[in-house]
Design an enzyme around this catalytic site. Structure first.
Site, PDB file in Angstrom:
ATOM      1  N   GLU A 221     -11.179  -9.421   2.200  1.00 53.09           N
ATOM      2  CA  GLU A 221      -9.939  -9.097   2.908  1.00 53.09           C
ATOM      3  C   GLU A 221     -10.314  -8.972   4.379  1.00 53.09           C
ATOM      4  O   GLU A 221     -11.146  -8.145   4.753  1.00 53.09           O
ATOM      5  CB  GLU A 221      -9.335  -7.789   2.391  1.00 53.09           C
TER       6      GLU A 221
ATOM      7  N   HIS B  58       0.934   6.187   2.012  1.00 54.03           N
ATOM      8  CA  HIS B  58       1.682   7.112   2.867  1.00 54.03           C
ATOM      9  C   HIS B  58       2.905   7.719   2.188  1.00 54.03           C
ATOM     10  O   HIS B  58       3.523   8.636   2.732  1.00 54.03           O
ATOM     11  CB  HIS B  58       1.985   6.459   4.213  1.00 54.03           C
TER      12      HIS B  58
ATOM     13  N   GLU C 272      -8.467   0.569  -3.327  1.00 48.32           N
ATOM     14  CA  GLU C 272      -9.402   0.550  -2.191  1.00 48.32           C
ATOM     15  C   GLU C 272     -10.386   1.683  -2.394  1.00 48.32           C
ATOM     16  O   GLU C 272      -9.977   2.822  -2.664  1.00 48.32           O
ATOM     17  CB  GLU C 272      -8.645   0.776  -0.884  1.00 48.32           C
TER      18      GLU C 272
ATOM     19  N   HIS D 274      -4.063  -4.748   7.418  1.00 47.51           N
ATOM     20  CA  HIS D 274      -4.246  -3.562   8.251  1.00 47.51           C
ATOM     21  C   HIS D 274      -3.442  -3.681   9.539  1.00 47.51           C
ATOM     22  O   HIS D 274      -3.648  -4.600  10.324  1.00 47.51           O
ATOM     23  CB  HIS D 274      -5.713  -3.279   8.599  1.00 47.51           C
TER      24      HIS D 274
ATOM     25  N   ASN E  60       0.849  -1.189   0.000  1.00 48.17           N
ATOM     26  CA  ASN E  60       0.000   0.000   0.000  1.00 48.17           C
ATOM     27  C   ASN E  60       0.892   1.248   0.000  1.00 48.17           C
ATOM     28  O   ASN E  60       1.729   1.427   0.890  1.00 48.17           O
ATOM     29  CB  ASN E  60      -0.892  -0.032   1.250  1.00 48.17           C
TER      30      ASN E  60
ATOM     31  N   HIS F 156      -5.528   3.840  -1.952  1.00 47.66           N
ATOM     32  CA  HIS F 156      -6.875   4.209  -1.510  1.00 47.66           C
ATOM     33  C   HIS F 156      -7.102   5.676  -1.853  1.00 47.66           C
ATOM     34  O   HIS F 156      -6.421   6.548  -1.321  1.00 47.66           O
ATOM     35  CB  HIS F 156      -6.951   3.980   0.013  1.00 47.66           C
TER      36      HIS F 156
ATOM     37  N   ARG G 117      -9.243   8.459  -1.051  1.00 48.95           N
ATOM     38  CA  ARG G 117     -10.269   8.804  -0.069  1.00 48.95           C
ATOM     39  C   ARG G 117     -11.074   9.993  -0.550  1.00 48.95           C
ATOM     40  O   ARG G 117     -10.598  10.803  -1.348  1.00 48.95           O
ATOM     41  CB  ARG G 117      -9.618   9.123   1.287  1.00 48.95           C
TER      42      ARG G 117
ATOM     43  N   THR H 152      -8.653   3.372   8.008  1.00 46.91           N
ATOM     44  CA  THR H 152      -9.885   2.593   7.946  1.00 46.91           C
ATOM     45  C   THR H 152     -10.117   1.876   9.274  1.00 46.91           C
ATOM     46  O   THR H 152      -9.315   1.050   9.695  1.00 46.91           O
ATOM     47  CB  THR H 152      -9.787   1.550   6.803  1.00 46.91           C
TER      48      THR H 152
ATOM     49  N   ARG I 125      -6.824  12.986   1.054  1.00 41.38           N
ATOM     50  CA  ARG I 125      -5.751  13.375   1.977  1.00 41.38           C
ATOM     51  C   ARG I 125      -4.390  12.820   1.549  1.00 41.38           C
ATOM     52  O   ARG I 125      -3.366  13.329   1.937  1.00 41.38           O
ATOM     53  CB  ARG I 125      -6.074  12.951   3.401  1.00 41.38           C
TER      54      ARG I 125
HETATM   55  N1  PXP Z   1      -6.031  -3.166   3.743  1.00 40.25           N
HETATM   56  C1  PXP Z   1      -6.970  -2.200   3.775  1.00 40.25           C
HETATM   57  C2  PXP Z   1      -8.343  -2.530   3.296  1.00 40.25           C
HETATM   58  C3  PXP Z   1      -6.675  -0.903   4.225  1.00 40.25           C
HETATM   59  O1  PXP Z   1      -7.644   0.043   4.272  1.00 40.25           O
HETATM   60  C4  PXP Z   1      -5.355  -0.611   4.599  1.00 40.25           C
HETATM   61  C5  PXP Z   1      -4.998   0.781   5.014  1.00 40.25           C
HETATM   62  O2  PXP Z   1      -5.167   1.653   3.954  1.00 40.25           O
HETATM   63  C6  PXP Z   1      -4.393  -1.648   4.535  1.00 40.25           C
HETATM   64  C7  PXP Z   1      -4.773  -2.912   4.125  1.00 40.25           C
HETATM   65  C8  PXP Z   1      -2.972  -1.411   4.915  1.00 40.25           C
HETATM   66  O3  PXP Z   1      -2.906  -1.065   6.253  1.00 40.25           O
HETATM   67  P1  PXP Z   1      -1.520  -0.566   6.882  1.00 40.25           P
HETATM   68  O4  PXP Z   1      -1.174   0.730   6.194  1.00 40.25           O
HETATM   69  O5  PXP Z   1      -1.832  -0.401   8.311  1.00 40.25           O
HETATM   70  O6  PXP Z   1      -0.507  -1.618   6.592  1.00 40.25           O
END
Ligand code: PXP
Length: 248
Positions: free
Chosen positions: A157, A15, A76, A198, A12, A48, A50, A107, A54
């Protein structure tokens, strides 16, 4: 019942965009991060968009889709018509439908498939008709897993957020691991492909990765944080070198 020896890693990149948006610069580039992630062994790139934009922007998805080297994109998305249109416009390989609240930091909690059954079924049908593989981000609760299967989603998921909140090795973490293990087995028996993610990080990921039926883990925050630590010294050295050589 499936037991896979191969497990996929979806990275992901949200960030990377968070750092960029903090200053409104054009760096660091999520596209570049996607390429580096793939070089590092990522099987897919997750992002994602949003509602409040952001971090990831529509332009990032556009660039990723233009870039033929990025093989597998998992978008996402919230359960909104705006996001449905965007998914159909850019046609990523996969979409993961997530709940979204403006005020949350990230999330929080899984999608209520039981409560939004009709709307989710419509989204699953529309996305599937465009050859997008749909996954639903849900908590490890049998009722939600069953509803996900009934509304036609091929993939779920499972939310590992609660597992990740507990200290590694604690009783609570062990209990939550067991709940995830039995949810994965239940979903797999229903014929669902099971992903998870997550809050996973370097210390807590292995017990989850060991669950044999899990197809893919989606991980972002901890990888970006680790990259900062691994790369910080080199980044300082490069800047230091530039300012020193400017004087010579
Ligand atoms: N899976 C989903 C559905 C998420 O919303 C997120 C966060 O955007 C992640 C995985 C990844 O989470 P993390 O950034 O905490 O590893």
């Amino acid at each position: 019942m499936s037991s896979k020896s191969k497990i996929r890693l979806g990275v992901n990149i949200d960030h990377i965009a968070t750092v960029r948006q903090a200053r409104g610069t054009d760096y660091p580039s999520p596209l570049m991060a996607a390429k580096l992630a793939e070089q590092g062994g990522a099987d897919g790139i997750t992002l994602h968009i949003r509602e409040d934009r952001r971090h990831i922007q529509e332009q990032d998805l556009h660039q990723l889709r233009q870039d033929s080297a990025t093989r597998y994109i998992n978008l996402e998305m919230a359960l909104t018509d705006e996001m449905l249109e965007m998914a159909i416009k850019y046609r990523p390989q996969a979409c993961c439908i997530v709940p979204e609240k403006r005020e949350e930091l990230t999330t929080e909690g899984g999608l209520d498939v039981v409560g939004y059954y009709n709307k989710i079924t419509r989204f699953v049908n529309e996305l599937s008709a465009h050859q997008i593989e749909v996954s639903l981000f849900i908590d490890p609760i049998e009722e939600q897993i069953k509803a996900a299967q009934e509304c036609g989603a091929p993939v779920i998921e499972l939310h590992t957020g609660e597992y990740s909140e507990y200290s590694v090795g604690s009783d609570l973490s062990h209990k939550e691991l067991e709940r995830l293990q039995s949810s994965v087995a239940y979903a797999d028996n229903l014929g669902l492909v099971v992903n998870a993610g997550h809050g996973l990080h370097y210390e807590n990921v292995q017990p989850i990765a060991k669950i044999p039926q899990i197809n893919e883990l989606n991980i972002g925050h901890s990888i970006v944080a680790e990259a900062l630590m691994i790369g910080f010294k080199e980044a300082v050295q490069r800047m230091h070198q530039l300012i020193i050589t400017a004087r010579t």
